[in-house]
Design an enzyme around this catalytic site. Structure first.
Site, mmCIF file in Angstrom:
data_model
loop_
_atom_site.group_PDB
_atom_site.id
_atom_site.type_symbol
_atom_site.label_atom_id
_atom_site.label_comp_id
_atom_site.label_asym_id
_atom_site.label_seq_id
_atom_site.Cartn_x
_atom_site.Cartn_y
_atom_site.Cartn_z
ATOM 1 C CB SER A 262 -0.878 0.004 1.249
ATOM 2 O OG SER A 262 -0.062 0.235 2.381
ATOM 3 C CE LYS A 263 -1.846 6.534 -2.745
ATOM 4 N NZ LYS A 263 -3.279 6.178 -2.617
ATOM 5 N NE ARG A 264 0.303 0.462 6.166
ATOM 6 C CZ ARG A 264 0.897 -0.718 6.333
ATOM 7 N NH1 ARG A 264 1.995 -0.810 7.040
ATOM 8 N NH2 ARG A 264 0.378 -1.807 5.805
ATOM 9 N N GLY A 266 5.281 3.039 0.457
ATOM 10 C CA GLY A 266 5.847 3.914 -0.572
ATOM 11 C C GLY A 266 5.455 3.447 -1.961
#
Ligand code: GLU
Length: 525
Positions: A262-264, A266
């Site tokens: 996920s965006k977490r 990066g």
């Protein structure tokens, strides 16, 4: 090839699709699903369809569709039919297919396989919360399932807010997933699902079912997160009397901590990878291994070798970890395969974007006898305004080809070539325990030796043969440590802790600039 895969399908009739919703930028998950669909179709001499699933009109934006198409094109994942390529089963944008959906929704309603539901949002939400508080999975109560025709007619005439629900039969649904084997679901737990907001506004599950049928899709290959949708889609196919495609659900892509990428972590969009200087070949090769592998040690695969070797049988069930180091390794590999001309072409935008150089066009007038004019692309160094030959930029790129992992790194590695004055701390000039005086001494020595080299002999071989023996003599401990001369030289020329060899750099900088930089270094001491 599994026998099951071709139960009804002849090779050549394989049709796969990529069905992105243009509600965001294209990420690796969507691109990987597209790639696997593409590979499977091409391997089987079939067709690959791009369908834009923009039924969610509020969240679907043209700029996202543009991003998605551009990403696929950049990656070289090309579709045979799609919004911009006419085919037999178009249009390929769901927002342009409402009449087709309407026909099927009406059919389901007429056959009492779907019904109007008039429950308010509030009511449904209260129900949902209540069920959750009882530890039950939320599902529709069925309140409107048996409204009599008159009431429905009356409510519709009154303009009462409504949605359309599919009557989910209470039965077991199963299918043979080509990757995961037989999967079974209890539809009795689902409750009647919403298939459309109104006759002209179908939701994803319904529109996808209609389109997969209408577009003669033979294989639906998509991410594991869609498994819960499959039984719903199968029930609708049954209700509509459609044939069923084969299904293959790809494993999740996980971050290094083994949770869903996920965006977490990066996770960036495909075009962001492009911006960072990854090559499409590297991304394709990398994505193929997000769930697939050839079963041996080989790890370098071009698109055409993937088409030859890809098979769904070799797709794993367990999550595929996204390892950026592997991507960097592959990218470095593909960068090294590029010709210098091509690599320079790919690096130039980064140097320009950083403002180190700027392009301009120059008109070259040939002697009157030739009568020709030519407009030539030229470059100049932004800070000094001096013209720099493309060949010189190619030389600069060539000495860093081995080190480059991403195209964008060219800026950080080579900016000193394009700067008028370097900014660095004088301590950087120091090799081991050298005192300022010793550094100065080395720089003086360099100046003396280099001044004597004629411009026509100014090349790295010659520089090396002049400087190396001298460098060995500079070691106060008589250990022939060349660093006492070459380290200050390298730093004076680059202002950096690490770089390519000082001989290669000096050759490109040329005599005048080399001597100037040595002089500037001395001023720091
Ligand atoms: N529009 C869906 C998505 O973007 C496609 C799912 C599917 O492949 O059926 O997730």
């Amino acid at each position: 090839m599994l026998a099951e895969e071709f139960k009804f399908i002849k090779p050549g009739e394989v049709r796969t699709r990529m069905a992105p919703s243009p509600t965001g930028l294209l990420h690796i998950g969507g691109a990987r699903a597209a790639l696997f669909n593409y590979l499977f179709a091409k391997k089987n001499e079939g067709s690959f369809v791009l369908r834009i699933e923009d039924t969610d009109l509020e969240r679907s934006l043209p700029e996202f569709e543009k991003n998605i198409l551009e990403s696929f094109k950049w990656l070289g994942i090309e579709w045979d039919e799609g919004p911009d390529i006419e085919g037999k089963y178009g249009p390929y944008r769901q927002s342009q297919r409402t009449d087709i959906y309407k026909k099927y929704i009406e059919k389901l309603i007429a056959e009492d396989k779907a019904y109007y539901c008039f429950c308010s949002q509030q009511e449904l939400e209260a129900q949902r919360q209540y069920q959750m508080s009882q530890g039950l999975a939320p599902r529709y109560s069925g309140k409107c399932a048996n409204l009599d025709k008159e009431t429905v007619k009356k409510y519709l005439a009154e303009g009462k807010a409504t949605i359309i629900r599919f009557r989910v039969p209470a039965k077991k649904v199963s299918f043979d997933d080509l990757i995961r084997g037989k999967l079974e679901f209890d539809a009795g737990l689902m409750g009647d699902i919403i298939i459309a907001k109104d006759l002209k506004s179908p939701l994803y599950n319904f529109a996808a079912v209609v389109d997969d049928f209408e577009m003669k899709i033979s294989h639906v290959i998509r991410g594991e997160e869609h498994i819960p949708n499959t039984p719903k889609q199968i029930l609708m196919q049954e209700a509509l009397g459609f044939s069923k495609p084969s299904y293959a659900h790809l494993p999740l892509i996980l971050g290094p901590d083994k949770t869903k990428l996920s965006k977490r972590h990066g996770a960036t969009s495909v075009l962001e990878f492009k911006k960072q200087g990854y090559l499409p070949e590297a991304i394709i090769n990398f994505m193929a291994f997000l769930g697939w592998n050839p079963g041996d040690e080989r790890e370098i695969y071009s698109m055409s070798s993937l088409v030859k070797e890809f098979s769904l049988e070799k797709v794993q069930k367990s999550g595929a970890v996204f390892n950026i180091k592997k991507l960097d390794f592959l990218n470095g590999f593909y960068i090294r395969q590029k010709s210098i001309e091509k690599l320079t072409e790919l690096c130039l935008p980064y140097l320009i974007e950083e403002g180190l150089i700027s392009p301009f066009f120059k008109e070259v007038q040939y002697p009157p006898a030739y009568g020709a004019k030519e407009i030539i692309q030229k470059y100049k160094i932004s800070e000094t305004g001096e013209e720099i030959y493309l060949e010189t930029i190619q030389k600069i790129v060539s000495i860093y080809q081995e080190r480059l992992k991403k195209l964008s790194e060219i800026v950080e590695l080579t900016d000193f070539f394009f700067k008028e004055k370097l900014v660095y701390n004088k301590d950087l000039l120091k090799w081991k325990e050298m005192s300022d005086k010793e550094i100065k001494n080395s720089l003086d020595r360099l100046k003396k030796l280099l001044s004597k080299i004629k411009i026509e002999n100014w090349n790295k071989e010659n520089l090396e043969s002049v400087l190396l023996p001298e460098a060995e003599k500079m070691d106060p401990a008589a250990q022939k440590d060349r660093g006492y001369l070459l380290w200050p030289l390298r730093v004076a020329l680059t202002g950096k802790q690490a770089s390519a060899s000082p001989f290669e750099i000096a050759e490109i900088l040329a005599k005048e600039k080399t001597l100037k930089r040595i002089k500037e270094a001395k001023k720091l001491l």
